[in-house]
Design an enzyme around this catalytic site. Structure first.
Site, mmCIF file in Angstrom:
data_model
loop_
_atom_site.group_PDB
_atom_site.id
_atom_site.type_symbol
_atom_site.label_atom_id
_atom_site.label_comp_id
_atom_site.label_asym_id
_atom_site.label_seq_id
_atom_site.Cartn_x
_atom_site.Cartn_y
_atom_site.Cartn_z
ATOM 1 N N SER A 159 47.099 36.914 34.701
ATOM 2 C CA SER A 159 46.312 38.006 35.274
ATOM 3 C C SER A 159 45.278 37.442 36.237
ATOM 4 O O SER A 159 44.871 36.277 36.125
ATOM 5 C CB SER A 159 45.597 38.777 34.153
ATOM 6 O OG SER A 159 44.588 39.625 34.657
ATOM 7 N N TYR A 185 39.368 37.678 27.356
ATOM 8 C CA TYR A 185 40.616 38.100 27.985
ATOM 9 C C TYR A 185 40.991 37.145 29.120
ATOM 10 O O TYR A 185 42.146 36.713 29.230
ATOM 11 C CB TYR A 185 40.476 39.521 28.526
ATOM 12 C CG TYR A 185 41.702 40.023 29.256
ATOM 13 C CD1 TYR A 185 42.827 40.445 28.553
ATOM 14 C CD2 TYR A 185 41.747 40.065 30.652
ATOM 15 C CE1 TYR A 185 43.962 40.903 29.216
ATOM 16 C CE2 TYR A 185 42.868 40.517 31.325
ATOM 17 C CZ TYR A 185 43.974 40.929 30.611
ATOM 18 O OH TYR A 185 45.093 41.371 31.264
#
Length: 330
Positions: A159, A185
Site C-alpha cells: 500500500s 498499518y
C-alpha cells in the site's frame, strides 16, 4: 539477475482494469489462489482470472458468505482461511498440497485496516500478524506447490501506506511506543513489500518470482472501522445506508485489481521480480520525504531490511533459519 525498480512504460495506467490486462489471454489449465478473493478488489481479481479460464481457489474466513458472492462464477473453489489463526493457515495449505496440483499464482490480497482489536491471540500486532505474517506462513506452506509450477508468481498486496515510515524493528509489536494505527498499518504494508524482495531472491532460481503491489485508493470494506470524521478527512462521506461517496481520487475495484492481475500473469514481467508495482507498471523510487501519493520509498525495497524481517518472521513462526524456503541468499 535483480530487476531494476524502474517503470517499464507498460502502456497501461491508473484507469486500466483487470479485464483489460487479461484481454486475449487464455489461462486455461492455470491455478491461482486469491486470499480474500470474495470481496472488493479480491473479488474482481477472482472474477478476472476465472473469466480468463484459470481455476481460482479463494481463501475466506466466512465460507458461506464467500460462496454466495462467488456463485455466479465458474472455475472457483472456496476454502476456509483465517490469516489470524495459524492452524487455519496450516489446514488450508495442507489441503491444497494434498490435491497434488501445481500453483501458478498466489495473490496475497486479504488484509485488515484499523481493526478494533489491536493484538491477536498471540499478542502480535493485528496489522502485522494478518496483513504480513499470516501470508508469510501461507507462502511457506504452499512452496512446494509453487515450485511444481515451474513458472509461478507470488503477489503481495502492499500500500502507499508504506510511506508513513520504515519498520521499527526494535518494537514491532508496539510494546515500547504508543500504539498508532496509521503507523501500524503502514509498517505492515512495508513488511509486505519487503517480503516480495526477500521471497524473490530465494525463489528466482526455483521458478518462483515475487512482486509487491499498491492497488491504489479504493473505497472498500477496509474502511469500515474508520470514523465519519476520519473518512471526511479523505473527502469521503458515509451515507445513512452505509455506502460511501467521495469527490474523486479513488479507483474502482476493477481498476484496483489490475496491477495484481498484471503481476500475476503478464508476459511483460517474465524473468522479473522483487519489485514494487502500481498503476500496472513497476513503480519509480521517490525520495523518502516526498509527499506524493505514489512511488516507492527506499525503505520498502531495502534488501538488508528484507533479510532482517525474514529472519524475524522465521523466529516468530518457530521455523529454523534458512529452512522455511531454501534458496539463493546472495
Amino acid at each position: 539477475m535483480k530487476t531494476e525498480q524502474k517503470p517499464l512504460q507498460s502502456g497501461y495506467g491508473p484507469d486500466t482494469t483487470a479485464r483489460e490486462v487479461l484481454a486475449g489471454q487464455d489461462l486455461s489449465g492455470k491455478v491461482a489462489i486469491v486470499t480474500g478473493g470474495s470481496g472488493g478488489i479480491g473479488l474482481e481479481t477472482t472474477r478476472s482470472l476465472a473469466g480468463a479460464g484459470a481455476t481460482v481457489i479463494v481463501g475466506a474466513r466466512d465460507v458461506a458468505k464467500a460462496q454466495e458472492a462467488l456463485a455466479p462464477l465458474k472455475n472457483v473453489e472456496v476454502f476456509r482461511l483465517d490469516l489470524a489463526d495459524p492452524s487455519s493457515i496450516d489446514e488450508f495449505a495442507a489441503a491444497f498440497r494434498n490435491s497434488g496440483r501445481a500453483l501458478d499464482s498466489l495473490i496475497l490480497n486479504a488484509g485488515v485496516s484499523f481493526p478494533p482489536t489491536i493484538k491477536d491471540a498471540r499478542g502480535l500486532d493485528t496489522h502485522f500478524a494478518t496483513n504480513y505474517l499470516g501470508h508469510f506462513q501461507l507462502t511457506v506452506g504452499l512452496w512446494e506447490a509453487l515450485k511444481r509450477s515451474g513458472n509461478a508468481r507470488v503477489v503481495a498486496l502492499s500500500s502507499i501506506g508504506h510511506m508513513t515510515g520504515p519498520i521499527d524493528f526494535d518494537d514491532l509489536q508496539f510494546t515500547k511506543r504508543p500504539y498508532d494505527k496509521v503507523v501500524s498499518y503502514g509498517e505492515s504494508k512495508t513488511a509486505c513489500a519487503l517480503f516480495a524482495v526477500a521471497l524473490d531472491k530465494r525463489g528466482r532460481e526455483q521458478g518462483v518470482r515475487a512482486f509487491a503491489v499498491h492497488p491504489g485508493a479504493i473505497l472498500s470494506g477496509l474502511t469500515r472501522h474508520l470514523s465519519n470524521a476520519e473518512l471526511a478527512a479523505w473527502g469521503v462521506i458515509r451515507n445513512e445506508d452505509g455506502t460511501l461517496t467521495s469527490a474523486g481520487g479513488f479507483k474502482t475495484a476493477e481498476q484496483g485489481a489490475a496491477t495484481s492481475v498484471w503481476c500475476a500473469v503478464s508476459p511483460m514481467l517474465d524473468g522479473k521480480g522483487g519489485v514494487y508495482c502500481e498503476d500496472v507498471d513497476i513503480a519509480e523510487i521517490v525520495p523518502s520525504d516526498s509527499p506524493l501519493q505514489h512511488g516507492v520509498r527506499s525503505w520498502a525495497i531495502d534488501p538488508a531490511s528484507a533479510e532482517k524481517l525474514w529472519a524475524i518472521s522465521e523466529d516468530l513462526l518457530h521455523l529454523p533459519h534458512g529452512q522455511a524456503i531454501p534458496g539463493s541468499r546472495d
